[in-house]
Design a protein around this motif. Structure first.
Motif, short mmCIF file in Angstrom:
data_model
loop_
_atom_site.label_atom_id
_atom_site.label_comp_id
_atom_site.label_asym_id
_atom_site.label_seq_id
_atom_site.Cartn_x
_atom_site.Cartn_y
_atom_site.Cartn_z
N UNK A 93 0.81 -1.21 0.00
CA UNK A 93 0.00 0.00 0.00
C UNK A 93 0.85 1.27 0.00
N UNK A 94 2.01 1.23 0.63
CA UNK A 94 2.87 2.40 0.71
C UNK A 94 3.90 2.51 -0.39
N UNK A 95 3.92 1.54 -1.31
CA UNK A 95 4.97 1.54 -2.33
C UNK A 95 4.81 2.69 -3.32
N UNK A 96 3.61 3.04 -3.69
CA UNK A 96 3.40 4.16 -4.62
C UNK A 96 3.90 5.47 -4.00
N UNK A 97 3.59 5.69 -2.73
CA UNK A 97 4.07 6.90 -2.05
C UNK A 97 5.60 6.90 -1.98
N UNK A 98 6.18 5.72 -1.69
CA UNK A 98 7.63 5.59 -1.66
C UNK A 98 8.22 5.91 -3.03
N UNK A 99 7.57 5.44 -4.09
CA UNK A 99 8.05 5.70 -5.45
C UNK A 99 7.98 7.19 -5.77
N UNK A 100 6.89 7.83 -5.39
CA UNK A 100 6.74 9.26 -5.67
C UNK A 100 7.75 10.07 -4.87
N UNK A 101 8.02 9.66 -3.63
CA UNK A 101 8.97 10.39 -2.79
C UNK A 101 10.41 10.17 -3.26
N UNK A 102 10.75 8.96 -3.64
CA UNK A 102 12.13 8.64 -4.00
C UNK A 102 12.45 8.97 -5.46
N UNK A 103 11.57 8.55 -6.38
CA UNK A 103 11.86 8.73 -7.80
C UNK A 103 11.13 9.92 -8.41
#
Length: 184
Positions: A93-103
């Motif tokens: 569930x948090x992977x999209x937010x992690x992707x937006x924050x990191x990449x």
């Protein structure tokens, strides 16, 4: 009598039209196949994209081509304890937010090199705040590899499985034997 039926139908229709705006049709359905996980079609597609980034298609099919995401979800649903399932779901569930924050973009919009870099960064992070992402990616990588290598496609077309080590050839010189090195 017909007037009463018409008024009743009109009242039901009006009541139905009043209730329609209050209904929320935007929520995605949760897939019933996984009792312990709350998986939606968009989360399943995200998992397929992650698995396809771990094993992309090339000369042979990739992980998403043989539906490894279904294997991952079945393994997490059936074989992982409740705490591990919770970590997996929080990471997914948090992977999209992690992707937006990191990449700087959602995972689906990244190119293959950026996806691979993001996954490697997530796997190697030591931050305590990213622990669930790291554990989710480790679990996904493990089950992607396992599901891919155990798939019917790999076992029948790429490296056909043989129950016995090989056929018997009685009079062959040792110098003529060529062994396949599958593990090294």
């Amino acid at each position: 009598m017909k007037r009463r039926d018409a008024l009743r139908s009109l009242a039901l229709l009006t009541g139905g039209l009043v209730l329609v705006p209050s209904c929320d049709f935007s929520k995605e359905d949760i897939l019933d196949a996984y009792q312990n996980l709350q998986i939606t079609p968009s989360l399943k597609q995200l998992l397929a994209d992650i698995a396809d980034s771990i094993i992309p298609s090339g000369n042979i099919k990739g992980a998403a081509d043989i539906s490894v995401q279904d294997f991952i979800l079945v393994m997490v649903n059936d074989c992982i304890e409740e705490e591990g399932q919770k970590t997996f779901m929080n990471g997914l569930n948090g992977f999209e937010d992690y992707s937006k924050k990191t990449a700087g973009s959602s995972f689906g919009k990244l190119d293959q090199k950026q996806k691979e870099s993001l996954i490697l960064t997530g796997l190697s992070t030591e931050e305590e705040s990213q622990k669930e992402i790291r554990d989710f990616l480790r679990m996904t990588k493990r089950f992607t590899t396992q599901g891919f290598m155990m798939s019917e496609y790999i076992q029948t077309q790429v490296k056909p499985y043989s129950l016995i080590p090989g056929e018997y050839k009685g009079d062959v010189l040792i110098a003529d034997i060529k062994t396949e090195r599958i593990n090294g």
